[in-house]
Scaffold this active site. Structure first.
Site, PDB file in Angstrom:
ATOM      1  N   LYS A  17       0.864  -1.188   0.000  1.00  0.00           N
ATOM      2  CA  LYS A  17       0.000   0.000   0.000  1.00  0.00           C
ATOM      3  C   LYS A  17       0.890   1.223   0.000  1.00  0.00           C
ATOM      4  CE  LYS A  17      -4.482   0.826   0.374  1.00  0.00           C
ATOM      5  NZ  LYS A  17      -5.607  -0.079   0.094  1.00  0.00           N
ATOM      6  N   ASP A  59      -7.071   4.328  -4.123  1.00  0.00           N
ATOM      7  CA  ASP A  59      -7.711   4.178  -2.811  1.00  0.00           C
ATOM      8  C   ASP A  59      -8.333   5.564  -2.556  1.00  0.00           C
ATOM      9  OD1 ASP A  59      -7.668   2.082  -0.393  1.00  0.00           O
ATOM     10  OD2 ASP A  59      -7.449   4.044   0.513  1.00  0.00           O
TER      11      ASP A  59
END
Ligand code: GLU
Length: 445
Positions: free
Chosen positions: A126, A166
């Protein structure tokens, strides 16, 4: 916590000070390992646990950029490459002022097990930045994305690490990031990013997939109880990408979505959320939900208070981490909610999850319920690798069957380890054992 697991958890606390969200994500997985701590010490011994909790690589970098007035800004960029046992690192980028190392590490850690659950060959990672896109012009967003990629490009690649979107990173940002990657490397490497536009390597359904997948998962949970979404009252928090498509699919399956929210409050609409109006307010005009309530007679806007006060059968938290606390969970239970599925990553606090468990509310954690987004990213990678593009219906069918398989895997794993009905246990144990097996097979690396 089982005594065999405690030393590993203490070590995580000590080695990662000041990272509460990361601690929370690790604690949840460790608590789920209790049923196998005695029977499968090979899975819970220090050597595997401590490796699984340590990212393979953590990159932090400076992102300088110039705004439209010529003022220089400095943001911080992150990419945490957590685990590549099952495939290249895979996970989104988040642009939001709250972003820090703890948040990126929690997201990357969860992503490892989520990606394992999808059954696709993807590891977990991430990234993101504390950049705040709110109120910025297109040109500013482009310059920021170009500066971010000017460092990130050297760390990513189709076989290494494949970022996506995201919070704060959608199609526009992926476009600017991809353009800069292509320019620097002189390679049209479609599979380096997912969430691309449909005409330049993107996949059908990727935009819709996280929200649709969450609703498919909730529908599977209801079907396991001989119920369906038909006629159910649903509350969806948030009004971004995940929330919008969760609302669309829930309404398509016969539910009435009576509330949604943004950072300034929530709207209640007893006639059901009007998606066309919601999209116009949020995606086109980029305004607050007050504009929705102003234009819709059946809607009221509530500026303070909690969206979880709105009575419902099904709650889908689709905004952000720790948005649903124990007190909210108690109100939901009192009002008769019977099912909660996380569209966001870790939106329910551990105390809230405990309230649901004690009240017998079916609860699905994000790493199972929202895995449709990253699963469809893996389908995008497949299409890029074969230079193919699939039809919407075919891709949506693939997504639906992936969500069904994740549901089955959670249910069967929970039952096998003596925790029937616990999606938390099922998701964590299924994801964890798959990653641990691959790590052990690949040796101490
Ligand atoms: N950010 C999404 C998630 O939390 C998607 C990641 C991806 O598609 O790589 O799973």
């Amino acid at each position: 916590m089982h005594p065999a697991l405690r030393p590993s958890f203490e070590a995580v606390l000590q080695r990662n000070p000041g990272e509460p969200e990361f601690h929370q994500a690790v604690l949840e997985v460790m608590l789920s390992l209790a049923p196998i701590a005695d029977s499968r010490p090979d899975y819970t011994q220090w050597s595997i646990l401590s490796r699984i909790c340590e990212p393979e690589r953590q990159i932090i970098f400076r992102v300088p950029w110039t705004d439209d007035d010529g003022v220089v800004h400095i943001n911080r960029g992150f990419r945490v490459e957590f685990n590549s046992a099952l495939g290249p690192f895979k996970g989104g980028l988040r642009f939001h002022p709250s972003v820090n190392l703890s948040i990126i590490k929690f997201l990357a850690f969860e992503q490892v097990f989520k990606n394992a659950l999808t059954g696709m060959p993807i590891g977990g990672g991430k990234g993101g930045s504390d950049f705040d896109p709110k109120g910025r012009s297109d040109a500013e967003i482009m310059r920021f994305c170009q500066s971010f990629m000017t460092e990130l490009y050297r760390h990513i690649g189709e076989y290494t690490d494949v970022p996506a979107g995201d919070i704060g990173v959608g199609g526009r940002e992926i476009g600017y990031l991809f353009g800069q990657y292509k320019r620097i490397t002189n390679r049209y490497e479609s599979g380096v990013l997912t969430g691309k536009g449909l005409s330049w390597g993107g996949s059908q359904v990727r935009t819709e997939s996280t929200g649709y997948g969450t609703v498919f998962f909730a529908a599977e949970m209801l079907a396991a109880r001989d119920e369906s979404l038909e006629g159910k009252r649903v509350v969806v928090s948030g009004s971004g990408n995940v929330a919008t498509y969760a609302i669309e699919k829930a309404q398509a399956l016969g539910a009435t979505v009576v509330a949604c929210s943004d950072s300034a409050g929530y709207v209640v609409d007893e006639d059901g959320i009007d998606l066309a109006l919601l999209r116009d307010v949020k995606e086109v005009r980029r305004e607050r939900l007050t504009a929705y309530a102003d234009e819709r007679p059946s809607a009221t806007h509530v500026a303070d208070g909690s969206i979880w006060d709105v009575p419902c059968d099904v709650a889908l938290p689709c905004a952000t981490q720790n948005e649903l606390e124990a007190e909210h969970a108690r109100v939901l239970v009192k009002n008769g909610a019977r099912l909660v599925a996380e569209g966001a990553n870790m939106p329910c606090t551990p105390e809230a999850v405990a309230v649901f468990r004690d009240a017998g509310v079916a609860f699905a954690p994000g790493k199972a319920a929202n895995a449709g987004g990253v699963a469809t990213s893996a389908l995008e990678m497949q299409q890029n690798a074969s230079r193919d593009s699939w039809a919407f219906g075919y891709t949506e069918d693939r997504l639906r069957s992936i969500m069904r398989d994740i549901h089955t895997s959670c249910v069967e794993t929970a039952a096998r380890y003596g925790e029937p009905g616990s999606y938390v246990m099922g998701a964590n144990l299924a994801g964890y054992t798959k990653v641990a097996d691959a790590m052990v097979a690949q040796g101490v690396i």
